[in-house]
Design an enzyme around this catalytic site. Structure first.
Site, PDB file in Angstrom:
ATOM      1  N   ALA A  33       0.850  -1.192   0.000  1.00 28.86           N
ATOM      2  CA  ALA A  33       0.000   0.000   0.000  1.00 28.86           C
ATOM      3  C   ALA A  33       0.887   1.245   0.000  1.00 28.86           C
ATOM      4  O   ALA A  33       1.932   1.267   0.650  1.00 28.86           O
ATOM      5  CB  ALA A  33      -0.894   0.004   1.238  1.00 28.86           C
ATOM      6  N   ASP A  34       0.453   2.278  -0.728  1.00 30.66           N
ATOM      7  CA  ASP A  34       1.180   3.548  -0.664  1.00 30.66           C
ATOM      8  C   ASP A  34       0.421   4.485   0.278  1.00 30.66           C
ATOM      9  O   ASP A  34      -0.598   4.116   0.855  1.00 30.66           O
ATOM     10  CB  ASP A  34       1.377   4.148  -2.057  1.00 30.66           C
ATOM     11  CG  ASP A  34       0.063   4.450  -2.777  1.00 30.66           C
ATOM     12  OD1 ASP A  34      -0.985   4.623  -2.110  1.00 30.66           O
ATOM     13  OD2 ASP A  34       0.084   4.527  -4.018  1.00 30.66           O
ATOM     14  N   SER A  35       0.927   5.696   0.429  1.00 27.47           N
ATOM     15  CA  SER A  35       0.324   6.624   1.391  1.00 27.47           C
ATOM     16  C   SER A  35      -1.115   6.963   1.040  1.00 27.47           C
ATOM     17  O   SER A  35      -1.961   7.116   1.925  1.00 27.47           O
ATOM     18  CB  SER A  35       1.169   7.897   1.519  1.00 27.47           C
ATOM     19  OG  SER A  35       1.296   8.524   0.252  1.00 27.47           O
ATOM     20  N   ASP A  37      -3.230   4.939  -0.467  1.00 28.41           N
ATOM     21  CA  ASP A  37      -4.006   3.753  -0.073  1.00 28.41           C
ATOM     22  C   ASP A  37      -4.322   3.786   1.424  1.00 28.41           C
ATOM     23  O   ASP A  37      -5.433   3.454   1.842  1.00 28.41           O
ATOM     24  CB  ASP A  37      -3.239   2.461  -0.386  1.00 28.41           C
ATOM     25  CG  ASP A  37      -3.059   2.221  -1.872  1.00 28.41           C
ATOM     26  OD1 ASP A  37      -3.970   2.574  -2.652  1.00 28.41           O
ATOM     27  OD2 ASP A  37      -2.005   1.674  -2.250  1.00 28.41           O
TER      28      ASP A  37
END
Length: 76
Positions: A33-35, A37
């Site tokens: 997951a990225d920020s 997400d």
């Protein structure tokens, strides 16, 4: 109940299989997951469980279990 719902949200948002999402799974490292997400997940949890997550608390969410414990402790 809380874990199952969070797992479902993560699977939907990140296109994951259910067996990938465990209490110990690292949100960024294991689930990729990225920020953005994470922000989406937090907003969904706030709506779904009626909890308010302070911005400074978000950085403490490292694993799925961290989110589950937060929701369980702050669920109204």
């Amino acid at each position: 109940m809380v874990f199952e719902r969070i797992r479902q949200v993560l699977c939907d948002q990140l296109d994951l299989e259910e067996d990938q999402v465990t209490m110990e799974a690292d949100i960024v490292e294991d689930l990729e997951a990225d920020s953005l997400d994470v922000v989406d997940l937090v907003m969904t949890m706030e709506d779904e469980f009626g909890v308010e997550v302070p911005d400074d608390q978000i950085e403490n969410f490292k694993t799925v279990g961290d989110i589950v414990r937060f929701v369980e402790a702050n669920n109204k």
